[in-house]
Scaffold this motif. Structure first.
Motif, PDB file in Angstrom:
ATOM      1  N   ARG A 204      69.518  31.047  78.613  1.00 34.39           N
ATOM      2  CA  ARG A 204      70.809  31.177  79.369  1.00 34.39           C
ATOM      3  C   ARG A 204      71.311  29.833  79.944  1.00 34.39           C
ATOM      4  O   ARG A 204      70.545  29.216  80.362  1.00 34.39           O
ATOM      5  N   GLY A 205      72.607  29.832  79.594  1.00 35.34           N
ATOM      6  CA  GLY A 205      73.179  28.424  80.504  1.00 35.34           C
ATOM      7  C   GLY A 205      73.772  28.847  81.802  1.00 35.34           C
ATOM      8  O   GLY A 205      73.279  29.743  82.396  1.00 35.34           O
ATOM      9  N   LEU A 206      74.392  28.123  82.327  1.00 34.30           N
ATOM     10  CA  LEU A 206      74.725  28.219  83.981  1.00 34.30           C
ATOM     11  C   LEU A 206      75.951  27.438  84.072  1.00 34.30           C
ATOM     12  O   LEU A 206      76.197  26.401  83.667  1.00 34.30           O
ATOM     13  N   VAL A 207      76.725  28.172  84.765  1.00 26.58           N
ATOM     14  CA  VAL A 207      77.975  27.613  85.597  1.00 26.58           C
ATOM     15  C   VAL A 207      78.064  27.905  87.079  1.00 26.58           C
ATOM     16  O   VAL A 207      77.530  29.067  87.362  1.00 26.58           O
ATOM     17  N   GLY A 208      77.745  26.712  87.942  1.00 24.16           N
ATOM     18  CA  GLY A 208      77.830  26.964  89.194  1.00 24.16           C
ATOM     19  C   GLY A 208      78.843  26.534  90.074  1.00 24.16           C
ATOM     20  O   GLY A 208      79.571  25.499  89.629  1.00 24.16           O
ATOM     21  N   GLU A 209      79.386  27.252  90.806  1.00 25.45           N
ATOM     22  CA  GLU A 209      80.401  27.048  91.625  1.00 25.45           C
ATOM     23  C   GLU A 209      80.573  27.407  92.993  1.00 25.45           C
ATOM     24  O   GLU A 209      79.658  28.191  93.501  1.00 25.45           O
ATOM     25  N   GLU A 210      81.030  26.432  93.645  1.00 24.97           N
ATOM     26  CA  GLU A 210      81.153  26.682  95.205  1.00 24.97           C
ATOM     27  C   GLU A 210      82.601  27.044  95.445  1.00 24.97           C
ATOM     28  O   GLU A 210      83.463  26.242  95.394  1.00 24.97           O
ATOM     29  N   VAL A 211      82.985  28.156  96.280  1.00 25.07           N
ATOM     30  CA  VAL A 211      84.251  28.218  96.630  1.00 25.07           C
ATOM     31  C   VAL A 211      84.450  28.523  98.116  1.00 25.07           C
ATOM     32  O   VAL A 211      83.386  29.089  98.935  1.00 25.07           O
ATOM     33  N   THR A 212      85.214  27.910  98.866  1.00 26.66           N
ATOM     34  CA  THR A 212      85.413  27.896  99.984  1.00 26.66           C
ATOM     35  C   THR A 212      86.840  28.286 100.384  1.00 26.66           C
ATOM     36  O   THR A 212      87.933  27.945  99.722  1.00 26.66           O
ATOM     37  N   GLY A 370      77.399  21.899  88.042  1.00 24.67           N
ATOM     38  CA  GLY A 370      76.691  21.934  87.001  1.00 24.67           C
ATOM     39  C   GLY A 370      77.350  22.938  85.816  1.00 24.67           C
ATOM     40  O   GLY A 370      77.850  24.041  86.532  1.00 24.67           O
ATOM     41  N   GLY A 371      77.269  22.938  84.821  1.00 28.06           N
ATOM     42  CA  GLY A 371      77.571  23.797  83.747  1.00 28.06           C
ATOM     43  C   GLY A 371      76.962  23.373  82.560  1.00 28.06           C
ATOM     44  O   GLY A 371      76.777  22.304  82.133  1.00 28.06           O
ATOM     45  N   SER A 372      76.413  24.312  81.758  1.00 28.30           N
ATOM     46  CA  SER A 372      75.636  24.150  80.607  1.00 28.30           C
ATOM     47  C   SER A 372      75.558  25.446  79.793  1.00 28.30           C
ATOM     48  O   SER A 372      75.613  26.578  80.228  1.00 28.30           O
ATOM     49  N   PRO A 373      75.922  25.334  78.686  1.00 29.71           N
ATOM     50  CA  PRO A 373      75.886  26.492  77.544  1.00 29.71           C
ATOM     51  C   PRO A 373      74.712  27.275  77.542  1.00 29.71           C
ATOM     52  O   PRO A 373      73.528  26.653  77.495  1.00 29.71           O
ATOM     53  N   GLY A 374      74.581  28.534  77.325  1.00 33.45           N
ATOM     54  CA  GLY A 374      73.476  29.090  76.646  1.00 33.45           C
ATOM     55  C   GLY A 374      73.089  28.506  75.485  1.00 33.45           C
ATOM     56  O   GLY A 374      73.898  28.241  74.518  1.00 33.45           O
ATOM     57  N   LEU A 375      71.837  28.709  74.987  1.00 37.93           N
ATOM     58  CA  LEU A 375      71.339  28.261  73.735  1.00 37.93           C
ATOM     59  C   LEU A 375      70.564  29.495  73.045  1.00 37.93           C
ATOM     60  O   LEU A 375      69.934  30.163  73.534  1.00 37.93           O
ATOM     61  N   ALA A 376      70.715  29.222  71.726  1.00 37.68           N
ATOM     62  CA  ALA A 376      69.865  30.363  70.806  1.00 37.68           C
ATOM     63  C   ALA A 376      69.445  29.626  69.425  1.00 37.68           C
ATOM     64  O   ALA A 376      70.641  29.090  68.805  1.00 37.68           O
ATOM     65  N   LEU A 377      68.338  29.636  69.013  1.00 39.11           N
ATOM     66  CA  LEU A 377      67.951  29.548  67.682  1.00 39.11           C
ATOM     67  C   LEU A 377      68.271  30.647  67.034  1.00 39.11           C
ATOM     68  O   LEU A 377      67.969  31.880  67.385  1.00 39.11           O
TER      69      LEU A 377
END
Lengths: 462, 462
Positions: A204-212, A370-377
């Protein structure tokens, strides 16, 4: 048939292979502690020498941090393709708390565990020295027996994996032509259980966000202003609560665009693994799959995207009570992504949702983490099928294709920087205590891991 | 008529009254700093002497903390009833940051403010030395002119109000018979504006709750467990978001039981004050009344109960990002209550709501942080009407009956420990800078405050 004689040689040479593993474990190559920098380099030199001894053209390559080891097989091959890049890391985690180790972490020993399992105990025995040596020893046996390798092989060993891989991306970019080949083989994952080999085909990839959320321009007293003044914790909790529906699906428009269902055959295989919410979550005091309604626990963690709240803070959080209406409240929100989802679109959808739904007197600011896509073979990829069948032959039990819920950054880097898919095959077990005192690697993991790589290389070249 | 001659005497003696205020302000009776304990006692002695000089039977009474001053008028009265208890406090706030004071805080001076208003500058000039002396000087003039007071009077001056009144409750309990009378008069509040006198007739109560949601028995990694494992921040935000409906009404069953609407005449009076969301909230960067839909900003803060979130925390809240699924998350929640609501029932309703709506694998624990009911002097109470009319006569403008959004603990103690209602009348102004550098009290507040108390005492005894 060649492979049988290679396997026979592996069996015969096991003691020598084990001795080499002990040698490597004895080097305290702790990458995160600058005091061990020379030991990390010694680890790199050891790996270079081992590969050179087999016949690889091997070099230690400096980086701004700890060195990389790069090795190319320039000798004969049975088949020109595929050209594989094997990745492992020779650095290890720190050892504290030292007092919890039963024997010194860098004095490896063979021991007997519950049930009579033989294990190698020492820091790095599994993660990743034992694992990477399964490949090196397989190559050694193959070359010793046949004078060739089944296909073209390049090796990349990193010395900074346990400290965040700060030099990896730049190194891949700078050496793209040298390292970019048909397929990466990554040996840093686990088997399904001690009897069942596994290939990790998705991450799985990840998008991290901080909201204030900011409301008033200062903290206010809840007696004098409670009621009419907007409360940023109220705003934030309301907005976060709106991110999941009653089925725990993420409500952001377009969130599931591009998300494919698990193929029925694979789902059937996963169901056959017998994992229940109780068995998966029970060890942590939980019992119920809390993700999307109607999805199995393995599907939820391997094949479905999520929205999680990783941190929240606002107002008075100390002992006792303070009747404050805070000016601000913030949350760290992450989205685990599967292949097909675009991190930039997910981030935009999140920010759009927040800003569109802000009540009067509330402002939102964002910070990207950070942001990275999910990966799949692809589950029907020929390389995957060949490797699966090779593992099945070695272990006498069908290899399972599994997912990884988290990310393995190097796999993303191979994909995004070198344009290369990865096949994640490893022989670690869940009880290996990696990163913890008394780390171990089962002797069966090591022995059959070596045999497995011989078979996989043989199969990939077929 | 008697009152006119009393008022004339007050006018004539204003300079002497002011000199006494200066004397009292000169005593640095900072209650929270142990270094000033002797000065606090000197403040008590000064008050005792001032009251004794008028003819009160006055004493300084020790407590485990700073002393109380108690005084009884044993002289002649025009009417035996009501017997009033006048409350004020002679201690003051600390003065730091000292550098922001234009002149030394304990060297009071008469100055001229913008618009030609004369002001007394000094720590405690308003809070509460100036305010309590308005009553003392009124009594002094009354006695000097008539040899009597209009009704029976007991005085209670506290020396720990600015440090949380730690000795007050026990003192009231121990001296209940001596202090419990028909009505308390509390002089620690403000006028509506410099031209408009006000009586504070209601105070909101408070229920404080801390709720902690626990899911897994340890923090988990959001990659490996995100999806199937229950997330306590998700649970908490969902539960908190459910506490308000679309009209920002509190959803707890029975929450509004016993809550009466503001009488139409009083609501009309409040509307006549011309307070808008912009004028009330604008100074703090807000512009919209965020409380119950359809209620004016003054109604929201003076007459309506609320549910507020004062603090929230869970997971990783430091710099950067951590993909943790925390084991716990907690929030501090408070309910401002109006008269008619039962704090115990509100607390129970909150806990019941949380526990009833917990999803699987989530546990809740609670911690109580104080509970006090809302207070209200009935708007048609004869004492309130008499005092209002007396203030109206003095200021030439109708006195307004207002609410207080927060609590004044002593009023609750009078109600709950002595069974006595309080009439809150004060002459402070919003720009008095109490608790801040350059605290001031308008000379009109002091002068007409003295005259006001003469009129109020006269009216109450009528």
């Amino acid at each position: 048939m060649t492979i049988d004689s290679v396997l026979t040689r592996i069996d015969a040479d096991l003691d020598a292979s084990l001795a080499r593993l002990f040698d490597l474990v004895r080097i305290p190559s702790i990458s995160t502690d600058p005091a061990f920098a020379a030991e990390v380099r010694r680890g790199a030199e050891w790996c270079r020498a081992a590969l050179a001894e087999i016949g690889f053209e091997a070099s230690v390559r400096d980086t701004p941090g700890h060195p990389m080891v790069v090795a190319h097989w320039r000798g004969p091959v049975r088949s020109e393709s595929p050209h594989v890049l094997f990745y492992g890391h020779y650095d290890v985690q720190p050892v504290d708390p030292l007092s919890l180790w039963e024997t010194p972490p860098f004095e490896p020993r063979l021991a007997e565990a519950a049930g009579g399992r033989k294990i190698v105990v020492g820091r790095g025995a599994a993660d990743d020295k034992g694992q990477l040596l399964t490949f090196v020893e397989a190559a050694r046996a193959y070359v010793a027996e046949t004078g060739a390798l089944p296909c073209r092989v390049t090796v990349l060993f990193e010395g900074e994996e346990e400290s965040g891989s700060p030099s990896l991306a730049a190194f891949l970019d700078a050496n793209k032509a040298e390292l970019s080949h048909d397929l990466a083989l990554v040996c840093d994952t686990n088997m399904w259980d001690p009897a069942t080999p596994a290939i990790t085909a998705t991450l799985r990839g990840l998008v991290g966000e901080e909201v204030t959320i900011t409301c008033a321009d200062r903290d206010l007293h809840s007696g004098l202003f409670g009621g009419p003044s907007q409360n940023p914790i109220r705003v934030l909790t309301h907005l976060l609560a709106g991110l999941h529906d009653e089925q725990t699906r993420v409500t952001l428009p377009g969130f599931y665009d591009g998300v494919a269902d698990v193929p029925p055959a694979l789902r059937a295989q996963w169901e056959g693994l017998g994992m229940t919410p109780e068995s998966f979550l029970g060890p942590y005091g939980l019992s119920t799959a809390a993700g999307e309604t109607g999805r199995s626990v393995l599907e939820q963690v391997w094949a479905r995207p999520t929205c999680e709240f990783n941190g929240i803070v606002g107002g008075y959080t100390g002992e006792g009570f303070k009747t404050v209406l805070p000016a601000q409240a913030s949350a760290k929100v992450s989205f685990r992504l599967v292949v097909g989802q675009d991190p930039a679109r997910i981030r935009a959808a999140f920010r759009d949702y927040i800003t569109t739904n802000l009540p009067a007197d509330a402002k939102a600011s964002f910070r990207a983490h950070g942001g990275s896509p999910g990966l799949a073979l692809p589950f029907d990829s020929p390389a995957l099928i060949k490797a699966r069948d090779a593992l099945t032959r070695e272990w006498g039990k069908p290899a399972v294709i599994i997912g990884g819920g988290g990310s393995i950054p190097v796999v993303g880097d191979f994909k995004n920087r070198l344009g290369m898919e990865s096949l994640m095959i490893g022989f670690g077990l869940d009880d290996d205590r990696i990163h913890s005192p008394n780390e171990k690697y089962d002797l069966t993991s090591f022995h059959h891991g070596i045999r497995s790589w011989a078979r996989v290389l043989d199969a990939l070249a077929a």
